[in-house]
Design a protein around this motif. Structure first.
Motif, short mmCIF file in Angstrom:
data_model
loop_
_atom_site.label_atom_id
_atom_site.label_comp_id
_atom_site.label_asym_id
_atom_site.label_seq_id
_atom_site.Cartn_x
_atom_site.Cartn_y
_atom_site.Cartn_z
N ASN A 512 0.82 -1.20 0.00
CA ASN A 512 0.00 0.00 0.00
C ASN A 512 0.86 1.26 0.00
O ASN A 512 2.02 1.23 0.40
CB ASN A 512 -0.91 0.03 1.23
N ASP A 539 -7.72 3.57 -7.88
CA ASP A 539 -9.11 3.16 -7.77
C ASP A 539 -10.09 4.31 -8.00
O ASP A 539 -11.31 4.16 -7.86
CB ASP A 539 -9.38 2.51 -6.40
N THR A 541 -10.13 7.26 -6.28
CA THR A 541 -10.25 8.16 -5.14
C THR A 541 -9.47 9.45 -5.39
O THR A 541 -8.33 9.42 -5.83
CB THR A 541 -9.72 7.50 -3.85
N GLU A 568 -4.63 2.95 0.09
CA GLU A 568 -4.57 2.72 -1.36
C GLU A 568 -3.51 1.70 -1.73
O GLU A 568 -2.38 1.73 -1.22
CB GLU A 568 -4.27 4.04 -2.09
N GLY A 572 -0.41 0.59 -9.83
CA GLY A 572 -1.46 1.08 -10.71
C GLY A 572 -1.13 2.47 -11.23
O GLY A 572 -0.03 2.99 -11.04
#
Length: 597
Positions: A512, A539, A541, A568, A572
């Motif tokens: 994370n 994602d 956010t 998070e 990515g």
């Protein structure tokens, strides 16, 4: 408020609007209203640079390129390091429309542009540590002495792409093998083309010897002696220090690599671009490999034009190889957006300040300026163009007394953005010496983020402020680099009161993100209160970094934000999202970086 600021449009915004039609050719379409044609110039040139599309015979075969030029009534002078060919026009001109159009209409051709002659950006005039106010004075000095306990430039080579080097005892131990890239023997004055001897043969010229300008006036307007410009620049960067003579160099344990590109009447874009490539470790046909690859390049030169493909390709290559490129903004008291290579992407563009901390009267300005540094003012302005009125306020450095060919070594004060740029090149060398893994983007960010407010005034934009060497060098220890090299240095234009734009970084970091995720932002803008800035996680956010504020009229956003993104997943695509929500100003994302853990 209907998207309109209640405050009046500031002068900087008006300037930006006026100059929006002459933005660099690499700016995104949404940033400009009308893209200029880099073939439209008002300076004499005698050659064209022609780039052929990949896969065409002309792109790789000299015979094919020569045949193609012959069909158009011209001949090939040589091929550049980037693969383009330099085509002789047969005569000096300011207009080669028919030939340019013949190449532009050829489906095999990717681009064609004049091989402009660049000029030194110094404003030479005629003449030790106490005189070097630019290094140590509290008001407008660059706070250099405090940095020397942490770094002196050891292990770093700085390429000075300039007039070459004239022997000077305060520099002799600092110089490593360079190269003479001047391909025209007549202009070079050494009776040959390119060679391994970058000695400065002198750039003196007689009135009118370099042709005429767009108004038919002789260039130069009067006889000019040799400037020994490259040697003056080199002294500021790395003159020997603590040797009981002369001046102190900013990165005095660094090495200087002189690359000669400027000679009689200036220097050709194609030669300068090849020098950029070679200095940074790239390959140039017919030139031996560089065994002392430079981590910093200084270019105190330029001309009035948009950034050419030739320059941008060479600069991109240098930056991709890990070399920081520093460029003087120019001495026309005009918007730097119209001067190259200062307006090219990726470089550190340097404006000049005087001893009181104001923008020097001659210095170019604008949103493309990254940083300001001392450039001096030995003349009070245009009222006394041929008189040194305040030599004590100039930048003192290594020079030569010869009026044409080399004479005795000496020291003299110059003024110009040419003198400001080597201050930043020297600082870049201090940073890289302290931490060799720094990327060019990180070097730029350290210099800008750790600057201090300009002590005086600057109308039109002088970047992040006045460079502070001690603060920047000390920050190398306290500022973590982007984790896993997570940074994006591609310019993204921000439309005026338009839709949000994004710049992406893809992470492969496992686990994370941390509760202290760092987002380093460098945004060039004429009214930062217009901007809303968010970090978007993989994602979707959104983390708000900055809100808009109609009262924040300062320019540019150079900041590091901390975000609690511990929930998070780090891997990515992360995005920096920027939106201009008010009317009247423009800008672009210059670069940003991300530290996830």
């Amino acid at each position: 408020m209907n998207g309109l600021r209640r405050t009046s449009l500031c002068a900087a915004a008006v300037s930006a609007a006026v100059f929006s039609v002459v933005s660099p050719v690499n700016a995104a379409p949404s940033q400009i209203q009308s893209q200029p044609d880099s073939t439209q110039v008002n300076r004499p040139f005698e050659r064209l640079i022609v780039g052929y599309k990949p896969g065409t015979a002309e792109a790789s075969s000299d015979t094919a390129a020569s045949d193609d030029a012959r069909k158009k009534g011209k001949s090939v002078h040589r091929r550049t390091a980037s693969g383009a060919v330099v085509v002789d026009l047969g005569a000096k001109t300011t207009n080669a429309d028919s030939t340019i159009q013949a190449f532009k209409s050829d489906p095999k051709v990717a681009y064609v542009e004049p091989d402009l002659l660049m000029q030194p950006f110094a404003d030479p005039n005629d003449t030790e540590y106490s005189r070097q106010w630019d290094l140590f004075e509290a008001t407008a000095g660059m706070n250099v002495p405090g940095a020397w306990s942490s770094s002196t430039g050891t292990g770093v080579t700085v390429a000075v792409i300039d007039t070459g080097y004239v022997a000077h005892s305060d520099l002799a131990s600092k110089v490593v093998a360079g190269y003479d890239f001047v391909s025209d023997s007549a202009r070079a004055r050494d009776n040959n083309g390119r060679d391994s001897n970058p000695a400065d043969e002198g750039d003196w010229t007689a009135r009118g010897e370099c042709g005429t300008d767009a108004n038919g006036q002789p260039v130069p307007a009067a006889d000019q002696g040799s400037s020994w410009h490259g040697t003056h620049v080199a002294g500021t960067i790395a003159a020997s220090t603590n040797n009981s003579k002369g001046i102190a160099g900013i990165a005095y344990d660094a090495k200087i690599q002189p690359l000669r590109v400027l000679a009689k009447c200036g220097g050709a874009t194609s030669d300068i671009a090849d020098a950029i490539t070679w200095a940074s470790g790239g390959t140039v046909s017919g030139v031996p490999a560089n065994t002392n690859v430079a981590k910093v390049i200084n270019m105190s030169l330029g001309g009035q034009s948009s950034c050419s493909t030739t320059y941008q390709n060479a600069i991109n290559g240098a930056i991709n190889r890990g070399t920081t490129v520093v460029v003087a903004a120019g001495n026309s008291n005009a918007n730097v957006a119209n001067f190259t290579p200062a307006n090219c992407n990726g470089v550190i563009t340097v404006a000049a300040t005087g001893r009181e901390g104001n923008k020097a009267f001659y210095s170019n300005f604008g949103t493309r300026i990254d940083i300001a540094a001392p450039g001096g003012e030995t003349r009070r302005g245009t009222d006394t163009p041929g008189t040194i009125t305040t030599p004590e306020n100039g930048i003192w450095s290594t020079l030569n007394a010869g009026t044409t060919t080399p004479g005795a070594e000496n020291y003299k004060p110059y003024q110009g953005t040419s003198m400001a740029a080597p201050h930043i090149a020297g600082l870049a060398a201090l940073l890289v010496a302290k931490k060799p893994s720094l990327t060019p983007a990180q070097v730029k960010d350290l210099i800008k983020t750790n600057s201090r407010p300009l002590p005086g005034t600057c109308s039109g934009g002088c970047g992040a402020g006045l460079a502070d060497a001690t603060k920047a060098v000390n920050a190398v220890d306290t500022t973590p680099p982007p984790s896993g090299g997570l940074e994006n240095t591609t310019d993204v234009a921000i439309p005026d009161r338009g839709t949000a734009v994004t710049s992406s970084i893809t992470s492969t970091v496992t686990g994370n993100a941390s509760s202290a995720t760092k987002v380093g932002v460098d945004i060039v803008h004429t009214y930062r209160g217009d901007l809303v800035i968010d970090l978007i996680a993989p994602d979707g956010t959104a983390y708000r970094l900055k809100n808009s504020s109609s009262s924040d009229s300062a320019g540019n956003v150079v900041a590091t934000y901390t975000v609690n993104a511990s929930s998070e997943v780090a891997a990515g695509t992360w995005k920096l999202r920027v939106q201009d929500v008010y009317s009247g100003d423009t800008g672009y994302i210059n670069s940003w970086n991300l530290t996830l853990q």
